[in-house]
Write an enzyme that holds these catalytic residues in place. Structure first.
Site, PDB file in Angstrom:
ATOM      1  N   CYS A  64      33.743  37.577  49.932  1.00  0.00           N
ATOM      2  CA  CYS A  64      34.953  37.950  50.684  1.00  0.00           C
ATOM      3  C   CYS A  64      35.686  39.007  49.867  1.00  0.00           C
ATOM      4  O   CYS A  64      35.073  39.664  49.017  1.00  0.00           O
ATOM      5  CB  CYS A  64      35.816  36.726  50.990  1.00  0.00           C
ATOM      6  SG  CYS A  64      36.457  35.882  49.525  1.00  0.00           S
ATOM      7  N   ASN A  80      37.621  36.542  46.507  1.00  0.00           N
ATOM      8  CA  ASN A  80      36.841  35.424  45.940  1.00  0.00           C
ATOM      9  C   ASN A  80      37.744  34.268  45.488  1.00  0.00           C
ATOM     10  O   ASN A  80      37.425  33.576  44.520  1.00  0.00           O
ATOM     11  CB  ASN A  80      35.940  35.909  44.778  1.00  0.00           C
ATOM     12  CG  ASN A  80      34.887  34.905  44.321  1.00  0.00           C
ATOM     13  OD1 ASN A  80      34.492  34.902  43.155  1.00  0.00           O
ATOM     14  ND2 ASN A  80      34.430  34.022  45.198  1.00  0.00           N
ATOM     15  N   CYS A 129      39.719  32.561  48.285  1.00  0.00           N
ATOM     16  CA  CYS A 129      39.997  31.745  49.479  1.00  0.00           C
ATOM     17  C   CYS A 129      38.726  31.452  50.276  1.00  0.00           C
ATOM     18  O   CYS A 129      38.186  30.349  50.235  1.00  0.00           O
ATOM     19  CB  CYS A 129      41.024  32.423  50.389  1.00  0.00           C
ATOM     20  SG  CYS A 129      42.662  32.601  49.633  1.00  0.00           S
ATOM     21  N   ARG A 130      38.230  32.447  51.010  1.00  0.00           N
ATOM     22  CA  ARG A 130      37.134  32.185  51.953  1.00  0.00           C
ATOM     23  C   ARG A 130      35.791  31.960  51.286  1.00  0.00           C
ATOM     24  O   ARG A 130      35.084  30.998  51.632  1.00  0.00           O
ATOM     25  CB  ARG A 130      37.022  33.349  52.957  1.00  0.00           C
ATOM     26  CG  ARG A 130      38.206  33.423  53.901  1.00  0.00           C
ATOM     27  CD  ARG A 130      38.257  34.766  54.594  1.00  0.00           C
ATOM     28  NE  ARG A 130      38.550  35.844  53.645  1.00  0.00           N
ATOM     29  CZ  ARG A 130      38.547  37.129  53.927  1.00  0.00           C
ATOM     30  NH1 ARG A 130      38.244  37.521  55.157  1.00  0.00           N
ATOM     31  NH2 ARG A 130      38.855  38.032  53.014  1.00  0.00           N
ATOM     32  N   SER A 131      35.390  32.850  50.360  1.00  0.00           N
ATOM     33  CA  SER A 131      34.030  32.694  49.804  1.00  0.00           C
ATOM     34  C   SER A 131      33.887  31.465  48.907  1.00  0.00           C
ATOM     35  O   SER A 131      32.813  30.844  48.928  1.00  0.00           O
ATOM     36  CB  SER A 131      33.532  33.977  49.132  1.00  0.00           C
ATOM     37  OG  SER A 131      34.336  34.350  48.049  1.00  0.00           O
ATOM     38  N   ASP A 179      40.813  35.311  57.899  1.00  0.00           N
ATOM     39  CA  ASP A 179      41.379  35.354  56.545  1.00  0.00           C
ATOM     40  C   ASP A 179      42.668  34.533  56.515  1.00  0.00           C
ATOM     41  O   ASP A 179      43.640  34.881  57.178  1.00  0.00           O
ATOM     42  CB  ASP A 179      41.671  36.822  56.210  1.00  0.00           C
ATOM     43  CG  ASP A 179      42.176  36.998  54.790  1.00  0.00           C
ATOM     44  OD1 ASP A 179      42.464  35.989  54.113  1.00  0.00           O
ATOM     45  OD2 ASP A 179      42.295  38.163  54.358  1.00  0.00           O
TER      46      ASP A 179
END
Ligand code: 4NP
Length: 155
Positions: free
Chosen positions: A10, A13, A15-17, A125
């Site tokens: 993301c 690195n 939050c999402r990934s 996001d």
């Protein structure tokens, strides 16, 4: 065919990934898939930092501790080291396509491309959102992780 290995990418690195990495580690363990797994960001602003506290809390709600994860920036070497590099949104995928070196061997895709009815969709996001936005992200990365793990188990 090399043994599959997966890198989730993301922007930051944090939050999402990391949540995609956690969901995929869990699913790989559940189905007995022995595979190298990591995550990275296209940006390096948060390199060395643990995930966002809201991401840590979201994973913890599902019994997973990601507090020891540390952010890092994606490297050119990642395109040879991993067989699959998975972008969380369109911008991540476009950045990965731009960074992909000529001798890179990784297959690039969006995480939700692996969920048939959601192909071409981005994982939203949650950075500017609240905990309910992190729950939506968790549901998305879990759906993607399950589908991707099932796909790689067949290779
Ligand atoms: P991520 O979320 O890409 O899912 O880790 C973000 C993290 C940091 C920023 C934006 C998104 N930021 O602007 O610093």
């Amino acid at each position: 065919m090399p043994k599959p290995s997966v890198l989730f990418v993301c922007l930051g690195n944090i939050c999402r990934s990391p949540l995609a990495e956690a969901a995929f580690r869990e699913e790989a363990k559940r189905i007995g898939l022995d595979i190298e797994i990591d995550s990275a960001g296209t940006g390096g602003w948060h390199a060395g930092e643990p995930p966002d506290h809201r991401a840590i809390a979201t994973a913890r709600k599902h019994g997973i501790d990601i507090s020891s994860y540390r952010a890092r920036k994606v490297t050119v070497g990642d395109f040879r080291r991993f067989t699959h590099i998975i972008g969380l949104d369109f911008e991540n995928l476009a950045d990965l396509q731009r960074l992909h070196p000529h001798d890179g061997t990784a297959d690039l895709s969006l995480l939700l491309d692996h969920v048939p009815e959601r192909a071409g969709e981005a994982v939203s996001d949650p950075w500017y959102g609240d905990m309910s936005d992190f729950d939506v992200t968790w549901n998305d990365v879990t759906a993607g992780a399950k589908a991707l793990a099932a796909e790689l188990a067949l290779l």
